[in-house]
Design an enzyme around this catalytic site. Sequence first.
Site, short mmCIF file in Angstrom:
data_model
loop_
_atom_site.label_atom_id
_atom_site.label_comp_id
_atom_site.label_asym_id
_atom_site.label_seq_id
_atom_site.Cartn_x
_atom_site.Cartn_y
_atom_site.Cartn_z
N GLY A 1 53.74 33.11 61.79
CA GLY A 1 52.44 33.33 61.15
C GLY A 1 52.21 34.76 60.74
O GLY A 1 51.09 35.11 60.32
N GLY A 2 53.24 35.60 60.83
CA GLY A 2 53.05 37.00 60.49
C GLY A 2 53.09 37.29 59.00
O GLY A 2 52.69 38.36 58.57
N GLY A 3 53.61 36.34 58.20
CA GLY A 3 53.65 36.53 56.74
C GLY A 3 55.05 36.65 56.18
O GLY A 3 55.21 37.04 55.01
N GLY B 1 59.75 38.79 63.46
CA GLY B 1 58.38 38.93 63.93
C GLY B 1 57.82 37.59 64.36
O GLY B 1 58.44 36.53 64.15
N PRO B 2 56.66 37.59 64.98
CA PRO B 2 56.05 36.35 65.47
C PRO B 2 55.74 35.39 64.32
O PRO B 2 55.58 35.80 63.17
CB PRO B 2 54.75 36.83 66.14
N GLU C 1 67.01 31.60 57.74
CA GLU C 1 68.04 30.97 58.55
C GLU C 1 67.48 29.79 59.33
O GLU C 1 66.39 29.85 59.89
CB GLU C 1 68.62 31.98 59.54
#
Length: 618
Positions: A388-390, A385-386, A515
């Site tokens: 800052g998504g958590g 995911g992008p 990773e």
Amino acid sequence: MTDHQSAIGGASKEAAAPKGDWKAFIRLVMQTRPSKWLLAVASVLSVISTLVSLIVPYFTKNLVDSFSVESIRPEQIVLLVVTFVLQAIAGGVSIYLLNRLGQEVVAKLRDRLWKKLLTLTIPYYDNNRTGDTVSRMTNDTAVLKSLVSEHVTGFFNGIISMIGSIIILLLMDWQMTLIMLAAIPVASAVLVPLGRTMLNISRKMQDETASFTAVLNQVLSEIRLVKASNAEDREERVGRSSIESLLSLGIREGKVQAFIGPVISLVMMGLLVVIIGYGGMRVSSGALTAGELVAFILYLFQIVMPVNQITAFFTQLQKSVGATERIVSILEDEQEDVLQGRTLTDAAQAIEAENLTFAYSGDGEGVLHGLNFTLEPGKVTAVVGPSGGGKTTLFSLIERFYKPTGGTIRIGGEDIESFSLHSWRSRIGYVPQESPIISGTIRDNICYGLDRIVTDEEVERAAHMAYADIFIHELPEGYDTEVGERGVKLSGGQRQRISIARALLRNPQILMMDEATSSLDSKSEVFVQKALDNLMKGRTTLVIAHRLSTVVDADQILFIEKGRITGSGTHQELFESHAMYREFAMQQLRIGEDAQAGELPAPASEPALNLPPSAERK
């Protein structure tokens, strides 16, 4: 004003604000359980030394009153010498014992603080600068030691000396004594306000020193970033600002001392002139003997000198009260009890998250919102995911660095909070994006955190499985090679492979990886990815994926954006049904496939190690 300067100013104002309680200092010292016999012996010797000093002027009076060559008896000289020697011995032993007591108190306090710092929660370190914490451990505890070992004895001795001297003087000549005591209110009217000013300056200097220590720690620990960014001038300005603040406080302190010293000297000289003048008149009238006048002057010194000791004691006490506030704030902060709870014996079970919600502060914006997913045992789940998504926050919750603000995480149907932190984390292997390396040897880093004796064969096999032995054998000192602070002598790929070897030696049932192959060169990337493949086999794996091959091979993919899971499934399922995942896969997961890397050579022989069959190197 720079960010550093703002932080320094804020820290100084915040630290200088509270007004302390000396009782908290007493409680803190008593909690270290200082040696009572050491304190008792030191106190008795100190009192003896003070009482002997009260006898000396009276003894001198008798010598002066009967002074003549014929009146001097050998036993008087011997008695005087013995008195001085005993006083010196008693005072010296007392100082040594009190200093030792102070050292033991500060050692126990530092030990308690160190244990506390290791068990504090991650939020504490999120909200406090490392340099400030280091200052609490070093500078503030040193302030307490100084008070215990140097000023406490001076205070009590000074009180005894003053009271004893005044009583003797009242018995000798109460009229002269009252004249002398009349100077105390006059001197106090000047010295007390100056003392308060000195106290405020001292506390500000102490806080400014702590802030400067924080800046030093931050800049010097990231000196490569400073140099690479050509930020030497900026950091020089920040440091100079702190240095100038300390200089300004030091100058203010010097100004106050410039008043205190002359005032005390003026009072002393004035008292001497009055006592010598008035005393001379009384000697000439026969109301006072010459010996009594000499003794009176000597006792005067025994009253005035302790005033300095008592003033220094109260100044140091206030510093210690401020230091105590900061130390107690750490000791009372929330800590982890790593042994509380049941022991987790088998982590090869499904891990479930139900309505998982998290925010870094109670009134802050949430980072994760109602996550629901299941990690099947022995399967690989990729989180994409992008930025800052958590994703990293999710890892921190599973590692139990933070507690969820809502929802639960369960393993085998039981809340993970019911298991002890020690047993839970012992089942987890964490390979972060920035592989942490401690100062020491390669062997130290591979074995780090294990509470058992590790054989050379086990270390070598773990390094072998992590493809770390390839570069380790090329080093002159092999596994005994010093890696430098934070592993600066190793490349990124080498640090990553050591981190993987550490996880292999730990033999976890749950594996979490962020990773970092995207930041490595192609050769290092091949080695690291092969090592990761070895590490992941047969383990419940959660990985923040940066490689397309990892995503394609994953048993499950969770797509997280803005703290919510907007898609889950296999690569093919999400590629067909999730537009943002499809765009993400095509544009951001563009790291070469394993097929481009080719096969890696394996050493001719593999040393035996009791690792699970799933951890065999291809």
